[in-house]
Design a protein around this motif. Structure first.
Motif, PDB file in Angstrom:
ATOM      1  N   TYR A  52      -8.102  20.665  49.543  1.00  0.00           N
ATOM      2  CA  TYR A  52      -7.978  21.932  49.034  1.00  0.00           C
ATOM      3  C   TYR A  52      -9.478  22.086  48.461  1.00  0.00           C
ATOM      4  N   ALA A  53      -9.997  23.525  49.357  1.00  0.00           N
ATOM      5  CA  ALA A  53     -11.495  23.901  48.894  1.00  0.00           C
ATOM      6  C   ALA A  53     -11.131  25.610  48.620  1.00  0.00           C
ATOM      7  N   THR A  54     -12.380  26.007  48.196  1.00  0.00           N
ATOM      8  CA  THR A  54     -12.414  27.414  48.161  1.00  0.00           C
ATOM      9  C   THR A  54     -12.454  28.216  49.279  1.00  0.00           C
ATOM     10  N   SER A  55     -12.860  27.513  50.413  1.00  0.00           N
ATOM     11  CA  SER A  55     -12.916  28.229  51.672  1.00  0.00           C
ATOM     12  C   SER A  55     -12.816  27.361  52.833  1.00  0.00           C
ATOM     13  N   ALA A  56     -12.695  27.589  53.856  1.00  0.00           N
ATOM     14  CA  ALA A  56     -12.543  26.750  55.317  1.00  0.00           C
ATOM     15  C   ALA A  56     -13.874  26.113  55.450  1.00  0.00           C
ATOM     16  N   SER A  57     -15.120  26.472  55.058  1.00  0.00           N
ATOM     17  CA  SER A  57     -16.390  26.048  55.377  1.00  0.00           C
ATOM     18  C   SER A  57     -17.145  25.299  54.220  1.00  0.00           C
ATOM     19  N   THR A  58     -16.178  25.315  53.004  1.00  0.00           N
ATOM     20  CA  THR A  58     -16.793  24.543  51.739  1.00  0.00           C
ATOM     21  C   THR A  58     -16.127  23.235  51.727  1.00  0.00           C
ATOM     22  N   PRO A  59     -16.897  22.261  50.847  1.00  0.00           N
ATOM     23  CA  PRO A  59     -16.447  20.927  50.813  1.00  0.00           C
ATOM     24  C   PRO A  59     -14.924  21.060  50.010  1.00  0.00           C
ATOM     25  N   ALA A  60     -14.000  20.077  50.113  1.00  0.00           N
ATOM     26  CA  ALA A  60     -12.896  20.013  49.465  1.00  0.00           C
ATOM     27  C   ALA A  60     -13.268  19.811  47.878  1.00  0.00           C
ATOM     28  N   LEU A  61     -12.632  20.184  47.028  1.00  0.00           N
ATOM     29  CA  LEU A  61     -12.707  19.898  45.651  1.00  0.00           C
ATOM     30  C   LEU A  61     -11.478  18.977  45.287  1.00  0.00           C
ATOM     31  N   VAL A  62     -10.135  18.844  45.924  1.00  0.00           N
ATOM     32  CA  VAL A  62      -9.200  18.055  45.435  1.00  0.00           C
ATOM     33  C   VAL A  62      -8.656  17.580  46.787  1.00  0.00           C
ATOM     34  N   THR A  63      -8.211  16.268  46.551  1.00  0.00           N
ATOM     35  CA  THR A  63      -7.686  15.694  47.781  1.00  0.00           C
ATOM     36  C   THR A  63      -6.322  14.969  47.385  1.00  0.00           C
ATOM     37  N   LEU A  64      -5.636  14.607  48.374  1.00  0.00           N
ATOM     38  CA  LEU A  64      -4.223  13.996  48.305  1.00  0.00           C
ATOM     39  C   LEU A  64      -4.304  12.637  49.290  1.00  0.00           C
ATOM     40  N   LEU A  70      -0.179   6.533  45.840  1.00  0.00           N
ATOM     41  CA  LEU A  70      -0.397   8.122  46.183  1.00  0.00           C
ATOM     42  C   LEU A  70      -1.469   8.360  45.042  1.00  0.00           C
ATOM     43  N   ASN A  71      -2.091   9.328  45.279  1.00  0.00           N
ATOM     44  CA  ASN A  71      -3.397   9.435  44.563  1.00  0.00           C
ATOM     45  C   ASN A  71      -4.013  10.960  44.618  1.00  0.00           C
ATOM     46  N   LEU A  72      -4.058  11.632  43.349  1.00  0.00           N
ATOM     47  CA  LEU A  72      -4.559  12.973  43.211  1.00  0.00           C
ATOM     48  C   LEU A  72      -5.935  12.592  43.044  1.00  0.00           C
ATOM     49  N   ALA A  73      -7.076  13.318  43.557  1.00  0.00           N
ATOM     50  CA  ALA A  73      -8.436  13.347  43.296  1.00  0.00           C
ATOM     51  C   ALA A  73      -9.114  14.438  43.397  1.00  0.00           C
ATOM     52  N   ILE A  74     -10.221  14.487  42.332  1.00  0.00           N
ATOM     53  CA  ILE A  74     -11.218  15.662  42.371  1.00  0.00           C
ATOM     54  C   ILE A  74     -12.427  14.801  43.182  1.00  0.00           C
ATOM     55  N   THR A  75     -12.844  15.574  43.919  1.00  0.00           N
ATOM     56  CA  THR A  75     -14.055  15.085  44.923  1.00  0.00           C
ATOM     57  C   THR A  75     -15.298  15.385  43.984  1.00  0.00           C
ATOM     58  N   GLU A  76     -16.512  14.686  44.433  1.00  0.00           N
ATOM     59  CA  GLU A  76     -17.750  14.593  43.782  1.00  0.00           C
ATOM     60  C   GLU A  76     -18.152  16.064  43.872  1.00  0.00           C
ATOM     61  N   LYS A  77     -17.671  17.051  44.831  1.00  0.00           N
ATOM     62  CA  LYS A  77     -18.320  18.512  44.788  1.00  0.00           C
ATOM     63  C   LYS A  77     -17.488  19.145  43.699  1.00  0.00           C
ATOM     64  N   ALA A  78     -16.744  18.935  42.898  1.00  0.00           N
ATOM     65  CA  ALA A  78     -16.251  19.728  41.744  1.00  0.00           C
ATOM     66  C   ALA A  78     -17.217  19.559  40.643  1.00  0.00           C
ATOM     67  N   ALA A  79     -17.144  20.558  39.857  1.00  0.00           N
ATOM     68  CA  ALA A  79     -17.841  20.528  38.542  1.00  0.00           C
ATOM     69  C   ALA A  79     -17.151  19.625  37.647  1.00  0.00           C
ATOM     70  N   PHE A  80     -17.968  18.550  37.129  1.00  0.00           N
ATOM     71  CA  PHE A  80     -17.159  17.638  36.276  1.00  0.00           C
ATOM     72  C   PHE A  80     -17.708  17.849  34.890  1.00  0.00           C
ATOM     73  N   ARG A  81     -16.840  17.611  33.885  1.00  0.00           N
ATOM     74  CA  ARG A  81     -17.137  17.561  32.439  1.00  0.00           C
ATOM     75  C   ARG A  81     -16.559  16.216  31.861  1.00  0.00           C
ATOM     76  N   ALA A  82     -17.471  15.750  31.082  1.00  0.00           N
ATOM     77  CA  ALA A  82     -16.839  14.320  30.231  1.00  0.00           C
ATOM     78  C   ALA A  82     -15.688  14.700  29.635  1.00  0.00           C
ATOM     79  N   ALA A  83     -14.935  13.721  29.449  1.00  0.00           N
ATOM     80  CA  ALA A  83     -13.378  13.749  28.933  1.00  0.00           C
ATOM     81  C   ALA A  83     -13.462  14.000  27.551  1.00  0.00           C
ATOM     82  N   GLY A  84     -14.468  13.302  26.658  1.00  0.00           N
ATOM     83  CA  GLY A  84     -14.415  13.181  25.285  1.00  0.00           C
ATOM     84  C   GLY A  84     -13.565  12.482  24.853  1.00  0.00           C
ATOM     85  N   GLY A  85     -13.292  12.349  23.421  1.00  0.00           N
ATOM     86  CA  GLY A  85     -12.422  11.548  22.682  1.00  0.00           C
ATOM     87  C   GLY A  85     -12.562  10.016  23.097  1.00  0.00           C
TER      88      GLY A  85
END
Length: 117
Positions: A52-64, A70-85
């Motif tokens: 799943y990406a923001t458009s057909a021509s941009t890198p994917a942000l989420v993959t299955l 089975l795995n749900l993953a956020i790609t390295e192209k998404a903005a990451f935030r430290a988890a904290g705690g």
């Protein structure tokens, strides 16, 4: 929806439909959660996986992934935030699942929304 977006959606739905049960039903359920939680994301195939990406021509942000697990993953192209705690500076990027109950569905929706916020 553009014709390219429609073709990409068709490819994702076909990819999921070729999976064996019970994985097919689980992946279809997660696909529906993703497109409902973040309708601005466009389904597409990314490195052979539903994604799943923001458009057909941009890198994917989420993959299955349908590997050993089975795995749900956020790609390295998404903005990451430290988890904290207790996770401190670690940045969660992948979640394995075997079933999708209500709590898991809600968490998946939160994860997907966090990628596009």
């Amino acid at each position: 929806m553009s014709s390219k977006d429609e073709r990409n959606l068709t490819q994702v739905v076909e990819k999921i439909s070729k999976m064996d049960e019970p994985r097919r039903s689980l992946m279809q359920q997660v696909h529906e959660i993703i497109v409902t939680a973040a309708p601005m994301l466009k389904p597409r195939i990314w490195y052979g996986m539903p994604a799943y990406a923001t458009s057909a021509s941009t890198p994917a942000l989420v993959t299955l992934r349908n590997d050993d697990r089975l795995n749900l993953a956020i790609t390295e192209k998404a903005a990451f935030r430290a988890a904290g705690g207790v996770d401190g500076e670690l940045m969660p990027a992948a979640w394995f699942f075997e079933t999708v109950d209500e709590a898991t569905a809600q968490r998946i929706a939160e994860i997907v929304r966090s990628v596009v916020d």
